[in-house]
Design a protein around this motif. Structure first.
Motif, PDB file in Angstrom:
ATOM      1  N   PHE A  15       2.182 -96.483 -22.156  1.00  0.00           N
ATOM      2  CA  PHE A  15       0.821 -97.035 -22.549  1.00  0.00           C
ATOM      3  C   PHE A  15       0.284 -96.216 -23.272  1.00  0.00           C
ATOM      4  O   PHE A  15       0.023 -94.865 -22.966  1.00  0.00           O
ATOM      5  CB  PHE A  15       0.317 -96.700 -20.834  1.00  0.00           C
ATOM      6  CG  PHE A  15       0.716 -97.647 -19.747  1.00  0.00           C
ATOM      7  CD1 PHE A  15       0.586 -99.112 -19.870  1.00  0.00           C
ATOM      8  CD2 PHE A  15       1.674 -97.150 -18.871  1.00  0.00           C
ATOM      9  CE1 PHE A  15       1.228 -99.875 -18.515  1.00  0.00           C
ATOM     10  CE2 PHE A  15       2.079 -97.761 -17.761  1.00  0.00           C
ATOM     11  CZ  PHE A  15       2.029 -99.303 -17.822  1.00  0.00           C
ATOM     12  N   VAL A  31       1.263 -92.571 -22.510  1.00  0.00           N
ATOM     13  CA  VAL A  31       1.867 -92.303 -21.208  1.00  0.00           C
ATOM     14  C   VAL A  31       3.275 -92.883 -21.114  1.00  0.00           C
ATOM     15  O   VAL A  31       3.419 -94.152 -21.259  1.00  0.00           O
ATOM     16  CB  VAL A  31       1.131 -92.653 -19.932  1.00  0.00           C
ATOM     17  CG1 VAL A  31       1.847 -92.590 -18.700  1.00  0.00           C
ATOM     18  CG2 VAL A  31      -0.314 -92.300 -20.128  1.00  0.00           C
ATOM     19  N   ALA A  46       5.535 -93.830 -19.059  1.00  0.00           N
ATOM     20  CA  ALA A  46       5.853 -94.240 -17.510  1.00  0.00           C
ATOM     21  C   ALA A  46       7.159 -94.496 -17.301  1.00  0.00           C
ATOM     22  O   ALA A  46       7.671 -93.852 -16.262  1.00  0.00           O
ATOM     23  CB  ALA A  46       4.892 -95.271 -17.330  1.00  0.00           C
ATOM     24  N   GLU A  66       8.573 -88.819  -6.984  1.00  0.00           N
ATOM     25  CA  GLU A  66       7.179 -88.683  -6.424  1.00  0.00           C
ATOM     26  C   GLU A  66       6.207 -89.470  -7.260  1.00  0.00           C
ATOM     27  O   GLU A  66       6.425 -90.023  -8.332  1.00  0.00           O
ATOM     28  CB  GLU A  66       6.830 -87.126  -6.833  1.00  0.00           C
ATOM     29  CG  GLU A  66       7.861 -86.302  -5.979  1.00  0.00           C
ATOM     30  CD  GLU A  66       7.549 -84.741  -6.581  1.00  0.00           C
ATOM     31  OE1 GLU A  66       6.783 -84.096  -5.729  1.00  0.00           O
ATOM     32  OE2 GLU A  66       8.403 -84.594  -7.505  1.00  0.00           O
ATOM     33  N   SER A  67       4.998 -89.478  -6.767  1.00  0.00           N
ATOM     34  CA  SER A  67       4.108 -90.380  -7.370  1.00  0.00           C
ATOM     35  C   SER A  67       3.786 -90.181  -8.836  1.00  0.00           C
ATOM     36  O   SER A  67       3.707 -88.922  -9.059  1.00  0.00           O
ATOM     37  CB  SER A  67       2.572 -90.348  -6.573  1.00  0.00           C
ATOM     38  OG  SER A  67       2.227 -89.100  -6.306  1.00  0.00           O
ATOM     39  N   GLY A  68       3.509 -91.112  -9.712  1.00  0.00           N
ATOM     40  CA  GLY A  68       3.515 -90.939 -11.035  1.00  0.00           C
ATOM     41  C   GLY A  68       4.715 -91.106 -11.830  1.00  0.00           C
ATOM     42  O   GLY A  68       4.975 -90.689 -12.892  1.00  0.00           O
ATOM     43  N   SER A  69       6.179 -91.040 -10.996  1.00  0.00           N
ATOM     44  CA  SER A  69       7.268 -90.950 -11.782  1.00  0.00           C
ATOM     45  C   SER A  69       7.659 -92.115 -12.559  1.00  0.00           C
ATOM     46  O   SER A  69       8.335 -92.176 -13.245  1.00  0.00           O
ATOM     47  CB  SER A  69       8.364 -90.467 -10.733  1.00  0.00           C
ATOM     48  OG  SER A  69       8.249 -91.580  -9.648  1.00  0.00           O
ATOM     49  N   GLY A  70       6.796 -93.272 -12.222  1.00  0.00           N
ATOM     50  CA  GLY A  70       7.194 -94.438 -12.982  1.00  0.00           C
ATOM     51  C   GLY A  70       7.823 -95.467 -11.970  1.00  0.00           C
ATOM     52  O   GLY A  70       8.105 -96.723 -12.896  1.00  0.00           O
ATOM     53  N   LYS A  71       7.871 -95.527 -10.949  1.00  0.00           N
ATOM     54  CA  LYS A  71       8.582 -96.550  -9.968  1.00  0.00           C
ATOM     55  C   LYS A  71       7.944 -97.833 -10.019  1.00  0.00           C
ATOM     56  O   LYS A  71       8.498 -98.684 -10.259  1.00  0.00           O
ATOM     57  CB  LYS A  71       8.450 -95.916  -8.599  1.00  0.00           C
ATOM     58  CG  LYS A  71       9.114 -94.470  -8.463  1.00  0.00           C
ATOM     59  CD  LYS A  71       9.220 -94.196  -7.045  1.00  0.00           C
ATOM     60  CE  LYS A  71       7.758 -93.895  -6.309  1.00  0.00           C
ATOM     61  NZ  LYS A  71       7.088 -92.936  -6.638  1.00  0.00           N
ATOM     62  N   SER A  72       6.489 -97.908  -9.910  1.00  0.00           N
ATOM     63  CA  SER A  72       5.949 -99.081  -9.841  1.00  0.00           C
ATOM     64  C   SER A  72       5.887 -99.701 -11.257  1.00  0.00           C
ATOM     65  O   SER A  72       5.987-101.108 -11.316  1.00  0.00           O
ATOM     66  CB  SER A  72       4.290 -99.052  -9.391  1.00  0.00           C
ATOM     67  OG  SER A  72       4.272 -98.460  -8.089  1.00  0.00           O
ATOM     68  N   THR A  73       5.683 -98.942 -12.252  1.00  0.00           N
ATOM     69  CA  THR A  73       5.877 -99.582 -13.600  1.00  0.00           C
ATOM     70  C   THR A  73       7.032-100.338 -13.854  1.00  0.00           C
ATOM     71  O   THR A  73       7.327-101.200 -14.433  1.00  0.00           O
ATOM     72  CB  THR A  73       5.338 -98.574 -14.591  1.00  0.00           C
ATOM     73  OG1 THR A  73       4.078 -97.664 -14.229  1.00  0.00           O
ATOM     74  CG2 THR A  73       5.319 -98.720 -15.980  1.00  0.00           C
ATOM     75  N   PRO A 130       3.095 -87.002 -18.164  1.00  0.00           N
ATOM     76  CA  PRO A 130       4.106 -87.934 -18.709  1.00  0.00           C
ATOM     77  C   PRO A 130       3.638 -88.418 -20.058  1.00  0.00           C
ATOM     78  O   PRO A 130       4.312 -89.071 -20.907  1.00  0.00           O
ATOM     79  CB  PRO A 130       3.989 -89.103 -17.785  1.00  0.00           C
ATOM     80  CG  PRO A 130       2.695 -89.262 -17.123  1.00  0.00           C
ATOM     81  CD  PRO A 130       2.353 -87.899 -16.770  1.00  0.00           C
TER      82      PRO A 130
END
Ligand SMILES: Nc1ncnc2c1ncn2[C@@H]1O[C@H](COP(=O)(O)OP(=O)(O)O)[C@@H](O)[C@H]1O
Ligand SMILES: Nc1ncnc2c1ncn2[C@@H]1O[C@H](COP(=O)(O)OP(=O)(O)O)[C@@H](O)[C@H]1O
Ligand SMILES: [Mg+2]
Ligand SMILES: [Mg+2]
Lengths: 336, 341
Positions: free
Chosen positions: B15, B30, B32, B51-58, B284
């Motif tokens: 991003f 970023v 992601a 962990e949060s922010g590791s890019g799973k949702s992306t 990131p």
């Protein structure tokens, strides 16, 4: 250790007036806590854990919310009878508190330094200079690097885990005798959770504080709590030594919770509790868990069961002696 | 070897980070998702943790074509899906569904539960007429354990667990092959969470579904997954069969993650020795050079910051670490009062 408990909550009740009627958020809670002891309060959302802790601190907001009965004796004094000025001395003085979301209790427009110095001046009568030096020490103690420089930062300049550390520093600044931690790690990632739980454990050992650890996570209380109180619909439905409650849960709700969590070794289906959590403004008469309980009989729907001793220091609000091993069998359709 | 239903090859999603108001310019990005290669076999559940922010949702959103890939390939049923458009994209969209963390936010509050579930049936023309649609909605309600008498109720009239069931029924209405569950049970209370986990497992068996199950709760992932991938700062650091990965993790980050999870058993919990990682996850935008985990890794050596290790076989899994499989020291636990006395 002296015989008198540090904290003794007796028949505490809290109500909220809402558009949908009166919510009995806490309804007759009894709890005791010895000096230095850790009590875990376990329960699902809406069971009254936070309201119980807010009531201890007299932070239930009027006019909608009201403590309607009970006593909260801390070192022998009933906190519910103190004047507002006396209560301010207790809050942040001999009782510290940390919440799930640090942003709700940290003031976003004040530096961390100001927020740390304030309780030290108020409760310990320290000079500004001494308080500032102590504040930096506290930040370092909770593991914040470059503590002196960070005193001038605002809350938003810290990560979630660091903010939680700041809040812990504020809560323990005056070396309280009791720390209430309401879901202190729920919003955090597991590696950060491990750091925070370890920090709380270390501070507790160093300061000899008693701890009320509120959580919905059975794992968090399993290791940390000496004793456990399980809440359901505003009542403590089971309490006892942590090992006993885990090894031999007696209230069908506790048993159901234990069967609901995935464990390392089991592969099959979980046996969750059926149905939905109750609506607190329309609780059924009798045991609030009866509508979801596999063992409920007509008498359960008539009156609220009193706590019954089921083992040493172990009590359950259930009329019947339930064998935890049989719960799965009942759910699979085998006759009770 | 079974055929993967879904495969990503060196997938990247960056991003742009923009600064400036009038003259907006890109000052970085970023990262992601930064080079992810994964395969999900038909009928299996790939658990994705990190962990949060590791890019799973992306990663999940890129697979669903809800966010464009910066580079790399996504193959679904052996066909490239990046760059699909028109009817082909619509056909793909039907076959891959998403179930979110926050059920309420994902349901239109002004539509009845019945209409929410009927909508994709109409859009994709999966049933001929109104009567057939109505029957199908009732069938779906039954499938997810909702009382079909509630079709005319609105989302707010349901509990959180029931709302999640509506979201699942809506996904099933599309007759998908793959469902991406993004923290689908994370916000639910334990007892309700267990109901939904059982439901997902039951549906998988009956309908032959494939899941990408994104979650940060390791106990849940262990329970539902056949294969598990561990993500850190946009990269997969370890992937393998669920049993092998939980029994004998190879990457130090996986080890830390597993050891940090409290166990719901007082006896086991007292013996657990968590590897406590220092500090927070780095940004990131400017991830550490070499292995991204080296800044927090308890066993990092100078070579770790020199080059990025590829995923390679170690123990029973694939791990991206030059010291994979080596022991990671855990500190002695703080003495509790019991041990002091
Ligand atoms: N300010 C308030 N107004 C109305 N109801 C409230 C208020 N605060 C809490 N409640 C209600 O009290 C009950 C117990 O809430 P709480 O103690 O926050 O639960 P827990 O912490 O166990 O999740 C819930 O049903 C909640 O909706
Ligand atoms: N639309 C976006 N624009 C910019 N950055 C984003 C966007 N979506 C996600 N990110 C960033 O990408 C990284 C990965 O986020 P995400 O995929 O949500 O992680 P996870 O689901 O593992 O918590 C985070 O740093 C996040 O801030
Ligand atoms: Mg709460
Ligand atoms: Mg996410």
């Amino acid at each position: 250790m002296s015989g008198a408990p540090l904290l003794e909550i007796e028949d505490l009740a809290v109500e909220f007036r809402t558009g949908g009627g009166v919510v009995r958020a806490v309804d007759g809670v009894n709890l005791t806590l010895a000096r230095g002891e850790t009590l875990g309060i376990l329960g699902e959302s809406g069971s009254g854990k936070s309201v119980t802790s807010l009531a201890i601190m007299r932070l239930v907001r009027a006019p909608r919310g009201k403590i309607t009965r009970g006593a909260v004796r801390f070192e022998g004094r009933d906190l519910l009878t103190l004047t507002p000025a006396e209560m301010r001395q207790v809050r942040g003085g001999s009782i510290g508190m940390i919440f799930q979301d640090p942003m709700t209790s940290l003031n976003p427009v004040l530096t961390i330094g100001r927020q740390l110095v304030e309780p030290l001046e108020l409760h310990l009568g320290m000079s500004r200079r001494a308080a500032r030096a102590r504040a930096a020490e506290l930040l370092a103690t909770v593991g914040i690097p470059e503590a002196v420089r960070r005193l001038d930062n605002y809350p938003h300049q810290f990560s979630g885990g660091m903010r939680q550390r700041v809040m812990i520093a504020i809560a323990v600044a005056c070396e309280p005798k009791l720390l209430i931690a309401d879901e202190p790690t729920t919003a955090l990632d597991v590696t950060i959770q491990a750091q925070i739980l370890e920090l709380i454990r270390r501070l507790q050992a160093e300061l000899g504080m008693a701890l009320i650890l509120i959580t919905h996570d059975l794992g968090v209380v399993a290791g940390a709590a000496d004793r456990l109180a399980v809440m359901y619909a505003g009542r403590v439905v089971e309490d006892g030594p942590t090992d006993a409650v885990f090894a031999n849960p007696k209230m069908p709700y506790t048993i159901g919770l234990m069967h609901s969590i995935p464990r390392a070794d089991d592969e099959g289906a979980l046996s969750p509790i059926g149905g939905q959590p109750p609506d607190l403004s329309a609780l059924p008469p009798g045991c609030a868990f009866a509508p979801r309980c596999d063992f409920a009989r007509p008498v359960c729907r008539e009156r609220v069961p009193e706590p019954r001793t089921v083992g040493p220091g172990h009590r359950a609000r259930c009329l019947f002696d339930i064998d935890p091993a049989r719960v799965g069998a009942v759910r699979e359709g085998v006759a009770p | 070897m079974s055929e993967p239903l879904l495969q990503t090859i060196d997938l990247k999603v960056h991003f742009p980070v923009r600064r400036g108001f009038v003259l907006e310019r890109t000052v970085g990005s970023v990262k992601a998702v930064d080079g992810v290669s994964l395969a999900i076999d038909r009928g299996e559940t790939l658990g994705l943790v990190g962990e949060s922010g590791s890019g799973k949702s992306t990663l999940g959103r890129a697979i669903l074509q809800l966010v464009g890939a910066t580079s790399g390939t996504i193959l679904f049923d052996r066909r490239e899906v990046t760059g699909l458009s028109g009817p082909e994209l619509a056909a793909f969209r039907r076959r891959v569904q998403l179930v979110f963390q926050d059920p309420y936010a994902s349901l239109n509050p002004r539509m009845t539960a019945g209409n929410i579930v009927a909508e994709p049936i109409r859009i994709y023309g999966l049933r001929e007429n109104r009567a057939a649609i109505r029957d199908r909605v009732r069938e779906l309600f039954g499938l997810v354990g909702l009382d079909a008498r509630y079709v005319d109720r609105y989302p707010h009239e349901f509990s959180g667990g029931q709302q999640q069931r509506i979201g699942i029924a809506r996904a099933l209405a599309c007759e998908p092959d793959l469902i991406v569950c993004d923290e689908a049970v994370s916000a639910l209370d334990v007892s309700v969470q267990a109901q939904v986990i059982n439901l997902l497992a039951d549906l998988q068996q009956r309908l032959g579904l494939t899941y990408l199950f994104i979650a940060h709760g390791l106990n849940v992932v262990r329970h539902v997954s056949t294969k598990v991938a561990v993500m850190y700062l946009g990269k997969i650091v370890e992937v393998g069969d669920r049993r092998a990965l939980f029994r004998d993790p190879q990457h130090p980050y996986t080890k830390a993650l597993l050891s940090a999870s409290p166990l719901p058993d007082p006896v086991a919990e007292r013996q657990r020795r968590p590897i406590i990682l220092r500090g927070d996850v780095p940004s990131p935008i400017d991830p550490p050079a070499g292995c991204r985990f080296h800044t927090r890794c308890p066993i990092a050596v100078p070579a770790c910051s020199a080059a990025e290790p590829p995923l390679s076989p170690s123990g029973g899994t694939l791990a991206a670490c030059i010291r994979a499989g080596e022991p990671v020291p855990a500190p002695d636990p703080t003495p509790t009062r019991e041990t002091v006395l």
